[in-house]
Design an enzyme around this catalytic site. Structure first.
Site, PDB file in Angstrom:
ATOM      1  N   ALA A 567      11.788  56.271 109.462  1.00 37.62           N
ATOM      2  CA  ALA A 567      13.164  55.600 109.197  1.00 37.62           C
ATOM      3  C   ALA A 567      12.975  54.443 108.625  1.00 37.62           C
ATOM      4  CB  ALA A 567      13.721  55.778 110.643  1.00 37.62           C
ATOM      5  N   TYR A 568      12.088  53.654 108.982  1.00 38.93           N
ATOM      6  CA  TYR A 568      11.852  52.173 108.328  1.00 38.93           C
ATOM      7  C   TYR A 568      11.609  52.356 107.145  1.00 38.93           C
ATOM      8  CZ  TYR A 568      10.139  47.475 107.722  1.00 38.93           C
ATOM      9  OH  TYR A 568      10.024  46.065 107.269  1.00 38.93           O
ATOM     10  N   SER A 569      10.547  53.140 106.490  1.00 40.36           N
ATOM     11  CA  SER A 569       9.958  53.439 105.518  1.00 40.36           C
ATOM     12  C   SER A 569      10.940  53.873 104.290  1.00 40.36           C
ATOM     13  CB  SER A 569       8.511  54.201 105.358  1.00 40.36           C
ATOM     14  OG  SER A 569       7.427  53.486 106.103  1.00 40.36           O
ATOM     15  N   SER A 571      14.554  54.005 104.693  1.00 39.52           N
ATOM     16  CA  SER A 571      15.656  53.107 104.379  1.00 39.52           C
ATOM     17  C   SER A 571      15.274  51.869 103.806  1.00 39.52           C
ATOM     18  CB  SER A 571      16.122  52.355 105.874  1.00 39.52           C
ATOM     19  OG  SER A 571      15.064  52.008 106.648  1.00 39.52           O
ATOM     20  N   LYS A 572      13.880  51.307 103.954  1.00 38.23           N
ATOM     21  CA  LYS A 572      13.492  50.098 102.996  1.00 38.23           C
ATOM     22  C   LYS A 572      13.057  50.505 101.493  1.00 38.23           C
ATOM     23  CE  LYS A 572      13.027  46.228 104.680  1.00 38.23           C
ATOM     24  NZ  LYS A 572      13.931  45.176 104.778  1.00 38.23           N
TER      25      LYS A 572
END
Length: 678
Positions: A567-569, A571-572
């Site tokens: 999710a972090y990767s 979205s970033k």
């Protein structure tokens, strides 16, 4: 005016009484503003061989009475300076040189330009202020008669002359002719009183200012005040702050960035709405000291019509032309100063003041608010009158003031720049906010953590001065919250130069176990949040037309995603693509957009919660306490990456040092092969 001297106060040293007097005077805005005023005290000291020596402690040039300390009162030898009254003339340059040679301590601050004036009055304590009530009396038509009506024969009256030797000598000779006077009026330049102690000079000063206030009040009862029309434009706040402020700032910042302050108080709107505003605002400043900050005239603009931006631009060009004409009529060998106004009055909207920094804009605002009151009071005494054009020019282009400009230190990289940092209450954002402030920036400290943002802003103000940081509550996932934060920026400072879009969260978990809510939350903060911030910034940048700069805080995961960090990767990575779009669309208006890719910034980062630390350690198969060593060992340089390292990269991208760079990605990760930009 209230006499604030506490008779119970005692002093260990005579100079302490002068400091006490200074602070009482400095705290009274009706007497002095922002470094104005002067005071002195004669004392006996011993020279290097123990012989008695008469000295004069005088307020140092540039010191502020409300916060002055004893070391800011340099001492000069009276046996050197007092006989100078016998001279018939002396240039400013010669006077400054002589005063430097008369200092008891050569390392002392430079003594006031009024040192000789104080020395030529043979009284132990002397006090000079630019009291509003005194200026109202002296800045009225038929001023000599007005002063006589107010004070009778109690005061010496000295015609206006620019500060310097000639005025000092004139004051000294006038005192010799009337030594029994209780004080002295300098036309257009304030009140001087004296006594055998600082308290006696202060008591006399307050009594005379009170007499002037009472005289104005009595006159007001028999003279009809000028009427005013307080016609506030519909949506005036929205028009003045959101629409006009960035346009105005852009127009004023063509040569160097300026910071604005907006004032739409009832008193200001009433003054701008006076029936005679078009005439009384174009007479001149209340005193030559004010002129150095406010220029001779403000720019007064009427209703701005259907195209306020164009109307404002045209009004500024007219002002520029008028100022250029004033310069050409009076110039010698000087080069023209900035021809644009420092005070802008818009009917029905409010007043903007401009300065090289927020403190400067506040000084101009405070001075002009007092000028409004002086104009109003003088109008009740027969009409406001002040310096002639030639006198105003000589004050504005006074060689000593021009020389001071050459002594100013070189601007720091972000001097006068307005920077908004999201996620600035902790971690990387906090360090960036402080680092940018150290380089001269005015920082809007934005975060969902209001208390944390306030703490960061307070620390910046404590370190760098008034209005250098403002805490703003912002939730980057809520459009109204983002819009409100940018509107606060416009109201506080007038525009925007740099945005560091830093706010972010870290959601952990494998794709097959990650809750949808966590996925959506990650996208809301790490992608949509950056979009909402970029959208508001671009709107301001387009209105200002002086370019702009966006620094996106991305991550090493953009190019090298991590296990259980989907999710972090993702979205970033979307944030990184947004940065490139901003670079594409912003290029045509001079807006640059770049990103920084940090990795494993553990110290103080809000991203690295206990849960995230445990998750990352589990993903790599070792204990949590081994995490720092693991990240240090895995990069090529074998170094720990800190928030300070990231701040330096952001600073490079935010300044002119990277002026030809946009759409770029700078890793701050110690070197990771798999994360090399490609």
């Amino acid at each position: 005016m209230l006499n604030r001297w506490d008779p119970a106060t005692t002093f260990d040293l005579p100079l302490d009484e002068l400091v006490y007097q200074s602070r009482l005077v400095g705290a009274e805005e009706g007497l002095v503003l922002w470094g104005g005023g002067n005071n002195s005290l004669e004392l006996t000291a011993l020279d290097l061989v123990g012989a008695a020596l008469e000295i004069l402690h005088i307020k140092g040039s540039g010191s502020d009475m409300k916060s002055i300390v004893p070391r800011q009162f340099p001492a000069v030898r009276l046996d050197y300076v007092r006989p100078l009254i016998q001279r018939s003339e002396m240039s400013d340059e010669e006077m400054v040189d002589i005063l430097a040679r008369c200092l008891i301590d050569p390392s002392s601050p430079r003594p006031s330009i009024e040192t000789l004036l104080h020395a030529f009055i043979p009284r132990r304590a002397v006090l000079h202020t630019h009291a509003d009530a005194i200026l109202a009396v002296t800045n009225s038509r038929g001023r000599e008669a007005t002063v006589q009506a107010c004070f009778g024969d109690d005061l010496i009256v000295v015609p206006y002359r620019r500060p310097g030797f000639a005025l000092s000598r004139l004051v000294g000779l006038a005192y010799e002719e009337q030594p029994g006077a209780v004080g002295l009026i300098l036309m257009n330049h304030g009140l001087i009183t004296w006594g055998d102690s600082p308290r006696e000079a202060y008591d006399s000063h307050i009594e005379l200012v009170s007499r002037a206030e009472e005289f104005i009040w009595r006159s007001r009862k028999v003279v009809a005040p000028s009427s005013s029309r307080i016609e506030v434009s519909e949506n005036a706040d929205q028009l003045g702050v959101k629409v006009l402020a960035p346009v105005l700032r852009g127009l004023l910042s063509q040569e160097r960035p300026m910071v604005l302050e907006f004032d739409d108080s009832p008193e200001t709107l009433a003054f701008i709405g006076r029936n005679d505003a078009s005439s009384v605002t174009q007479i001149g400043p209340a005193t030559p000291d004010h002129l150095l900050y406010t220029k001779r005239f403000p720019l007064l603009v009427g209703p701005l019509g259907n195209d306020p931006a164009s109307s404002l631009s045209a009004a500024l060009e007219r002002y520029r032309g008028s100022y250029s004409g004033y310069f050409e009529r009076n110039k010698g060998k000087e080069e023209m100063l900035d021809p644009l106004p420092r005070v802008i009055l818009a009917t029905g909207v409010g007043m903007w003041t401009a300065g090289r920094d927020a403190r400067g804009a506040r000084i101009v605002r405070d001075i002009y608010r007092h000028t409004m009151r002086i104009i109003g009071d003088a109008a009740e005494l027969g009409g406001f009158a002040t310096l002639t054009e030639r006198e105003a020019y000589d004050a504005e282009y006074w060689p000593l003031e021009l020389y001071k400009l050459t002594l100013l230190p070189r601007d720091k990289d972000l001097a006068g720049r307005i920077v908004l940092v999201t996620g600035a209450a902790s971690g990387i954002g906090r360090v960036i906010a402080r680092r940018f402030a150290a380089e001269g920036a005015h920082v809007m400290v934005c975060d969902i953590d209001e208390k944390g943002a306030e703490d960061v802003a307070s620390s910046i103000v404590d370190a760098y001065g008034l209005r250098r940081a403002t805490a703003v509550s912002m939730d980057v996932t809520i459009p109204a919250s983002v819009e409100a934060a940018f509107l606060t920026t416009l109201r506080e400072l007038g525009g925007l130069d740099v945005v560091v879009s830093n706010a972010g969260i870290a959601s952990v978990g494998s794709i097959d176990t990650l809750p949808l809510k966590e996925w959506e939350r990650s996208l809301a903060v790490n992608t949509t949040g950056h979009f909402l911030v970029a959208r508001e910034a671009m709107r301001i940048f387009r209105a200002q037309r002086i370019g702009g700069n966006m620094v996106f805080m991305a991550t090493k995961n953009v190019t090298a995603p991590g296990k259980d960090f989907g999710a972090y990767s993702v979205s970033k990575a979307a944030e990184a693509q947004l940065c490139r779009i901003v670079a594409l669309e912003g290029g045509e208006i001079g807006v640059r957009a770049n990103m920084v890719n940090p990795d494993a910034v553990l110290g103080g980062s809000g991203l690295w919660s206990d849960d995230v630390r445990k998750s990352r350690a589990a993903a790599y198969g070792f204990a949590v306490e081994e995490l720092p060593a693991y990240y240090k060992e895995r990069n090529l340089l074998k170094v720990e990456v800190t928030a300070e390292d990231v701040a330096e990269a952001a600073l490079f991208l935010a300044t002119s040092r990277s002026a030809k760079t946009t759409g770029a990605m700078i890793p701050v990760d110690g070197g990771l092969r798999e994360a090399f930009p490609r």
